[in-house]
Design an enzyme around this catalytic site. Structure first.
Site, PDB file in Angstrom:
ATOM      1  N   LEU B 223      14.847  74.217  49.143  1.00 29.36           N
ATOM      2  CA  LEU B 223      14.471  74.472  50.545  1.00 29.36           C
ATOM      3  C   LEU B 223      14.204  73.186  51.338  1.00 29.36           C
ATOM      4  CD1 LEU B 223      13.947  77.109  52.158  1.00 29.36           C
ATOM      5  CD2 LEU B 223      11.516  76.695  51.789  1.00 29.36           C
ATOM      6  N   ASP B 224      14.725  73.101  52.540  1.00 27.89           N
ATOM      7  CA  ASP B 224      14.507  71.964  53.446  1.00 27.89           C
ATOM      8  C   ASP B 224      15.060  70.660  52.882  1.00 27.89           C
ATOM      9  OD1 ASP B 224      13.191  73.725  55.116  1.00 27.89           O
ATOM     10  OD2 ASP B 224      11.200  73.140  54.462  1.00 27.89           O
ATOM     11  N   GLU B 225      15.921  70.758  51.859  1.00 25.14           N
ATOM     12  CA  GLU B 225      16.483  69.554  51.245  1.00 25.14           C
ATOM     13  C   GLU B 225      17.995  69.480  51.420  1.00 25.14           C
ATOM     14  OE1 GLU B 225      14.969  67.005  50.009  1.00 25.14           O
ATOM     15  OE2 GLU B 225      12.920  67.765  49.858  1.00 25.14           O
TER      16      GLU B 225
END
Lengths: 280, 280, 280, 280
Positions: B223-225
């Site tokens: 996530l968010d990467e």
């Protein structure tokens, strides 16, 4: 292996990229970076290639020459990182000169500066600190022809390839502009074409703009109308005076001019009529 | 004559540009725009060419296939301007959806949207105004697998090529992330990697930052990467509350996401490991 | 307790802040935000205060009136968040209207829009989606006086406080400009004073600028010379066509206009001769 | 008449502005600029006033003292433009020091620099050019306490009011951080809180961000967590290497740090817990 920058322009037609890539392959080049642009308004094609090769510049030149001839190209080969011999003209304000010299020393700007010219003595100490000969050439309406003659002497003597007007504040004669066409960069302290002419920050303040800027452009006989290389802006508000615009603008002017000089010295700027192609 | 976009990537070695340009010449292409990039960190070469030709897509494909095979390329040909079939996922906030649909209607975004999905009904009216079927698929921890199954059904049924999470506010399962790898774009309401996770504007406010932003990235299981496509920022000052950050951020989120979707739909974004190459 | 915005201007002299703060204290106000500016060029003083109080607007007004009279102030009191009655004029392009209506709905813009006027029918559907009566008032050189009369009727009938020209593309008569002085905002699709008049993006492209912008300003009889409220810019490069400038510019126009309308509707913009004071 | 800057903070409650304005009026002050802010998160009130008066600083102080006591204020009076005695710490990289010294000479930064300290000799020539004593204080893990003791000696000896870490590259001890609390500014070469710690440009490059930045903040014992004064960003693309990030970042670091120092030296920055109030 050495790296070269090839820049070229010619009337656009099919086969250019293939022919250039073929010549580069023949000269054992590996293409590190390549950019092209076909201008719809002028019908010209522009290309900039960075290539690494075991060939010499002469060998690379021989491989490209037939292609260049076949397509009617204007072209150049330059070793990557080779420093452009640059003359800087200043007046009293030091900020643009300071930025250029600092970035030249740190290596950000691939230029060498064999001479600095000014019509005032204020910048002499800064030139000395960077170990660059300073030439004081005052200009009056009467002595302008002689002053420009001295400038041209310096340009020839030092094999100058680029002349930078770092807030020089003197209008060059039409003859000199023509002589330096595409080889002289000026910084105008406004977001052109807004506020041409004198005291642009005061004009901007009077008009109540909310953003001010600076414009780096090639010098042409038609003042403030030369092809734009780079522009930068900063936000201002109602509480800033015209004098504060002047102060805030210094930083923008320095950056904008240094950026334009960097791109020019890296052979990233090509002329397309009155506009520039900037491969950055 | 038709215009095509060719995108390709392969391990970097000499001769790629020449071979591709040769195949394009063979297929009677005139190159309108071409960009290349060799990635030093991964050793991959990337290229995007826009070419105009009297050949059909099949003919162009036949000319390029041998080159693609010889260099081990991943490649695609798409007609310029052909609309990418796009599914948009939303939740309650309308700003990103509104920007996407408006720009799709005006033609700025070359996408067509056969379906909009949301886990709330708030966006139904907006979907209806743009004449797009709205699918209400609520999600709870228990029903998440079924909800994702419905999503996948819609994706297959409509031949969806791109899924856009327009402030969807639901974490996709690892399986779905893998399935949509490189084909799903999310907007995160912070300047990543700052302020991952929930309530980023409140985190930003607490930290006292002077600039906030938004990040559009490909969706990955981590996530968010995911690989970042585009980021935008705006200046804030001490007097703004976290709630005002939220409000000011909407505009940035909408722009950033729409820009990323545009570039993706124009086939300008290529994956280079965990980074993106954006030929814009 | 209610919150009010007090805005005032008067010739600058000592004691204004103390007098105003005293009146506010007398009216049991707690000052939440206060900004002042003394203009060196015009000698005027400007102030904007947000205050929370248990007093009514009438009581607050009574407390301030003697101060206002003593200092010769132009002044206003408005409840914080009270919606400004706004008439929007459009033509064919929807982007500015779309931004205004969306932000009005989400509450970012504290305006209410009782009527939308256009000289074409293209925007009728958008007006309908937002539930706002649409008035089709075509304009020809012959019918312009009647068209403006209808506009004025609408303005009076609906108690319009602000008129927004959202790419209206019609020049208002001097009489109407005077009537709406300080109460009408226009968006010009260039970074004024660059590229006044028609087709500014095409002018900008021909000049080869590297940054384009938009300007929101009060409407005055002297076209494109009204006091500037807000300007925004975006970077462009040589590869963008004039048509792409038009497309890219839409987003900037919408944002710039919405920002100016927000500040006006929050009573943050005061006129200082040909310039604006923006307390943001 | 002289101009003074009064800055103050105290718990927020009604009547502060009126009381301060009254005291200023009593001291025959004309308010040139005034800004206030009530912080909802901490309940503190902040104010900065520039006033011109025929009173002396002592008279002004006497007029304000009772108000300050009544409201429990932390407060300061400084003559406008009085130079702040500043110590600059550097290491090897010259760009931040160069910007600070240049802007100090031109008068943009109202600071005087009685000493420059570095743990390397690289910056000695630059210090000499500006006529500022250069103190070479090498630091090793073993000698750090002695090195910091020398620093403190210099600070006391020269009456230093502000210490600037211009890419000093050494972590100060907790004791020194506490000693210099609110009186030392550091520049971090990333957009905090992204990429804390070492080699932030390389971290940023690996993450594939599209915008990089710099952060000027007050030094605290908690590294990279001090209250942020100013941040600036620039756009990067996939073709830039981490080394180019470093080079491009220099300009942003120099500007961001100089801006923060200017605001601090103009008494525009007030501490509100872990955040700053910047009246600019």
């Amino acid at each position: 292996p050495t790296s070269f920058v090839v820049t070229l322009s010619c009337p656009d037609r099919p086969g250019i990229v293939h022919a250039v890539a073929g010549a580069l392959l023949e000269a054992a080049c590996n293409i590190a970076d390549s950019q092209q642009y076909g201008s719809p308004s002028t019908g010209n094609f522009f290309m900039r290639v960075e290539a690494t090769t075991s060939s010499t510049q002469a060998e690379l030149s021989s491989a490209l020459a037939p292609v260049a001839e076949a397509f009617g190209m204007k072209w150049q080969i330059n070793p990557v990182g080779q420093k452009v011999r640059t003359l800087i003209l200043g007046s009293k304000d030091a900020h643009c000169l300071n930025d250029l010299l600092f970035q030249q020393r740190t290596g950000t700007l691939p230029i060498e500066v064999p001479a600095i010219v000014s019509n005032h003595r204020d910048l002499e100490g800064l030139a000395e600190f960077y170990g660059i000969p300073f030439h004081y050439i005052p200009v009056t309406p009467d002595t302008k022809p002689q002053a420009e003659a001295k400038l041209l002497d310096l340009i020839r003597e030092h094999g100058i390839e680029l002349t930078v007007l770092a807030r020089y504040m003197q209008v060059l004669s039409n003859e000199l502009c023509t002589e330096l066409n595409g080889k002289a960069i000026n910084i105008h302290h406004s977001f052109l074409p807004s506020f041409k002419g004198a005291k642009p920050y005061h004009q901007a303040h009077a008009r109540g703009v909310k953003i001010i800027g600076a414009t780096a452009h090639y010098v042409t006989a038609d003042l403030d109308e030369g092809p734009i290389i780079e522009q930068e802006v900063i936000r201002v508000d109602h509480a800033r005076t015209a004098e504060q615009f002047v102060q805030m603008g210094r930083d923008v002017e320095g950056r904008t001019l240094a950026q334009a000089v960097q791109w020019h010295a890296e052979h990233r700027v090509l002329l397309d009529g009155t506009r520039t192609v900037v491969f950055n």
